[in-house]
Design an enzyme around this catalytic site. Structure first.
Site, PDB file in Angstrom:
ATOM      1  CG  ASP A 191      -2.096   1.262   1.129  1.00  0.00           C
ATOM      2  OD1 ASP A 191      -1.474   2.368   1.001  1.00  0.00           O
ATOM      3  OD2 ASP A 191      -3.108   1.011   1.400  1.00  0.00           O
ATOM      4  CG  HIS A 192       0.731   4.649  -2.810  1.00  0.00           C
ATOM      5  ND1 HIS A 192      -0.264   4.541  -3.134  1.00  0.00           N
ATOM      6  CD2 HIS A 192       1.119   5.904  -2.670  1.00  0.00           C
ATOM      7  CE1 HIS A 192      -0.971   5.633  -3.491  1.00  0.00           C
ATOM      8  NE2 HIS A 192      -0.200   6.596  -3.284  1.00  0.00           N
ATOM      9  CG  HIS A 254      -4.462   4.349  -0.424  1.00  0.00           C
ATOM     10  ND1 HIS A 254      -3.280   3.557  -0.508  1.00  0.00           N
ATOM     11  CD2 HIS A 254      -4.669   4.739  -1.663  1.00  0.00           C
ATOM     12  CE1 HIS A 254      -3.131   3.229  -1.602  1.00  0.00           C
ATOM     13  NE2 HIS A 254      -3.955   4.125  -2.481  1.00  0.00           N
TER      14      HIS A 254
HETATM   15  C1  BG6 Z   1      -4.029   5.152  -5.908  1.00  0.00           C
HETATM   16  C2  BG6 Z   1      -5.361   5.053  -6.162  1.00  0.00           C
HETATM   17  O1  BG6 Z   1      -3.908   4.089  -5.025  1.00  0.00           O
HETATM   18  O2  BG6 Z   1      -3.767   6.328  -4.831  1.00  0.00           O
HETATM   19  C3  BG6 Z   1      -5.748   6.771  -7.108  1.00  0.00           C
HETATM   20  O3  BG6 Z   1      -5.712   4.328  -7.422  1.00  0.00           O
HETATM   21  C4  BG6 Z   1      -5.150   7.814  -6.106  1.00  0.00           C
HETATM   22  O4  BG6 Z   1      -6.893   6.696  -7.839  1.00  0.00           O
HETATM   23  C5  BG6 Z   1      -3.969   7.570  -5.395  1.00  0.00           C
HETATM   24  O5  BG6 Z   1      -5.099   9.004  -6.933  1.00  0.00           O
HETATM   25  C6  BG6 Z   1      -3.563   8.539  -4.611  1.00  0.00           C
HETATM   26  O6  BG6 Z   1      -2.595   8.578  -3.970  1.00  0.00           O
HETATM   27  P1  BG6 Z   1      -1.613   9.817  -3.384  1.00  0.00           P
HETATM   28  O7  BG6 Z   1      -0.318   9.176  -2.810  1.00  0.00           O
HETATM   29  O8  BG6 Z   1      -1.533  10.671  -4.406  1.00  0.00           O
HETATM   30  O9  BG6 Z   1      -2.490  10.536  -2.172  1.00  0.00           O
END
Ligand code: BG6
Length: 505
Positions: A191-192, A254
């Site tokens: 999960d990034h 997230h």
């Molecule tokens: C991704 C989603 O996992 O996370 C995207 O698929 C989203 O739709 C993105 O825009 C948001 O990531 P961050 O790091 O920009 O908040």
């Protein structure tokens, strides 16, 4: 700040990174730029190779050129030719296709050959950077061809990208498929958000300071807001997004990672087992809602045409690969409760949406109001609210909002803010957010990765919303103009409890 040499992280053991989907967007946009940043910091193994898996034969040079092009476009640091050359010199193109099982035997033979020449000792990190439909078939084939077996010939690890399932049943099925061929300690579900420093810092804020934890409970906290507002629309991802929607795309992964870190009990040790157990426990404690409750405790919206800053954005339904009568939500707000001793009676309000006025990812913890009685004989009419705000993006920092006497002869009180900003204390190079995650996979630390129970607990908690919204169809789907704060009903969700979103929306 210069980190003393003794505290610099060690280089990982030799290993081979096998990327499925090597010609894809993720490999170009994030994986290779992150590898470059690790190489730049001397954090790749001294013996290292990258096997880029392609479905139809591709010359090494063609794959290297394509990845190099990706690096040029998406690098977060100026590209140093010597470092890039060394990195791309490690890249080999290998052909295998999940639709052709025998090709995995060929893959095994190729990997052995590569390992011989690069001295990576059989340590393999398989990265499934593919469309989700390929996760199970590739894992199965890796398992059946013996490529995940750890028999003293090096370690074998499997990185799986998001989305991990599309609901509880599919997440369970995927876990069960993968756990047939690999043990939990071999699996790294990415999960990034957990690659973000500001997110990793939540545990440190809570547990490395003596002053927050004693008041981190229902006796002192009124409610918690988790906000992930985005300005971008759906872009070129119409076909993925239209079958996914804001809830599935963002919440069980997230937003729930943020919720888990804020709400979990203190783990007894800072290790993967203890931390992931506590995170899984708190996610399992999210109160199950009936579909009726889910409808009343949620708001969903879809953006119509509008302007974000100077840029006009077409309506979601007019985006490429989106059905013109789509009922997919691009905005979701939920009210959740956590059924445990610490959080009983403390609502958690979550919201996320696309094409909103401003990008803002933050967690706002609102404390209970101080008694007003002693100020009733003064000109003070109200006390501002006390918030602790954890800024994830674009503001990276922590702010504490509290009341202060306005200088002057009479008692007048105003809210002020004490702030910490990362950029004022630490000099961090811009990064992709994948560096720590990749590094951790190489050293075998899965503290920042999701375990099967946590993933399933997240899906279980959103399941009533998925079902209720599916039943409701277009009913209750509220249009909002791109560039706005989102549906007004999301304000009402809090107002009916006598609360409001911090900073509007
Ligand atoms: C991704 C989603 O996992 O996370 C995207 O698929 C989203 O739709 C993105 O825009 C948001 O990531 P961050 O790091 O920009 O908040």
């Amino acid at each position: 700040m210069i980190v003393p040499v003794s505290r610099r992280p060690a280089r990982p053991e030799p290993c081979c990174l096998v990327i499925f989907g090597a010609t894809g967007d993720l490999a170009h946009r994030l994986i290779v730029p992150a590898l470059y940043n690790l190489a730049e910091q001397n954090l790749l193994p001294d013996r290292f190779c990258v096997a880029g898996v392609v479905r139809t034969d591709m010359a090494n040079d063609a794959l290297r050129d394509s990845l190099l092009e990706g690096l040029r476009r998406f690098a977060t640091l100026p590209v140093d030719q010597a470092i890039a050359q060394k990195l791309f010199g490690c890249v080999t193109s290998v052909t295998a296709d999940a639709a052709d099982p025998p090709s995995f035997d060929h893959l095994g033979a190729e990997l052995e050959r590569l390992e011989q020449s690069s001295g990576t000792r059989g340590n393999r990190l398989f990265y499934l950077a593919t469309p989700p439909a390929a996760f199970a078939p590739i894992s199965r084939l890796l398992g059946h061809s013996g490529l995940l077996r750890e028999t003293g010939n090096g370690w074998r690890r499997l990185i799986i990208e998001k989305p991990f399932g599309t609901d509880l049943a599919s997440a369970r099925a995927l876990n069960s498929d993968i756990l047939k061929v690999a043990t939990e300690h071999q699996i790294y579900r990415i999960d990034h958000y957990l690659g973000k420093e500001t997110v990793q810092n939540i545990l440190v804020l809570r547990f490395a300071n003596g002053m927050f934890e004693p008041i981190w409970n229902r006796n002192h906290i009124d409610h918690v807001q988790i906000i992930v507002d985005e300005t971008l629309g759906v872009g070129h991802r119409g076909s993925f997004y239209d079958s996914t929607g804001a809830l599935r795309d963002m919440v069980p992964n997230h937003l729930f990672q943020l919720l888990a870190l804020v709400a979990m009990e203190p783990p007894s040790r800072f290790d993967a087992h203890s931390v992931r157990t506590e995170k899984g426990d708190v996610l399992s404690a999210i109160q199950a809602q009936s579909e009726e409750e889910a409808l009343s405790n949620s708001v969903r919206g879809q953006y119509s045409a509008g302007r974000i800053g100077d840029t006009a954005l077409a309506a979601y339904r007019d985006s490429a690969n989106v059905a013109t009568d789509s009922t997919t939500e691009t905005y979701a707000a939920l009210k959740l409760a956590i059924d445990n001793w610490r959080w009983a009676g403390v609502p958690f309000y979550l919201r996320t949406g696309k094409a909103l006025k401003a990008k803002r990812t933050e967690i706002a913890i609102k404390f209970k109001q101080a008694p007003f009685a002693m100020f009733s004989c003064t000109p003070v009419e109200r006390l501002a609210q006390n918030y602790l705000v954890i800024g994830i993006e674009p503001t990276e920092g922590i702010a504490l909002q509290f009341n202060t006497k306005v200088p002057g002869p009479s008692v007048t009180i105003d809210g002020v803010e004490m702030t910490f900003r990362y950029k004022d204390y630490f000099k961090a190079e811009p990064a992709t957010g994948y560096e720590t995650l990749l590094y951790d996979c190489m050293i075998g630390d899965n503290i920042l990765f999701q375990r099967a129970d946590g993933v399933e607990a997240g899906w279980r908690a959103v399941e009533p919303f998925i079902q209720a919204w599916r039943q409701a169809g277009s009913q209750g789907l509220i249009p909002y103009a791109a560039g706005s704060d989102g549906p007004a009903a999301a304000r009402v969700l809090l107002e009916r409890d006598g609360r409001s979103w911090r900073n509007g929306g």
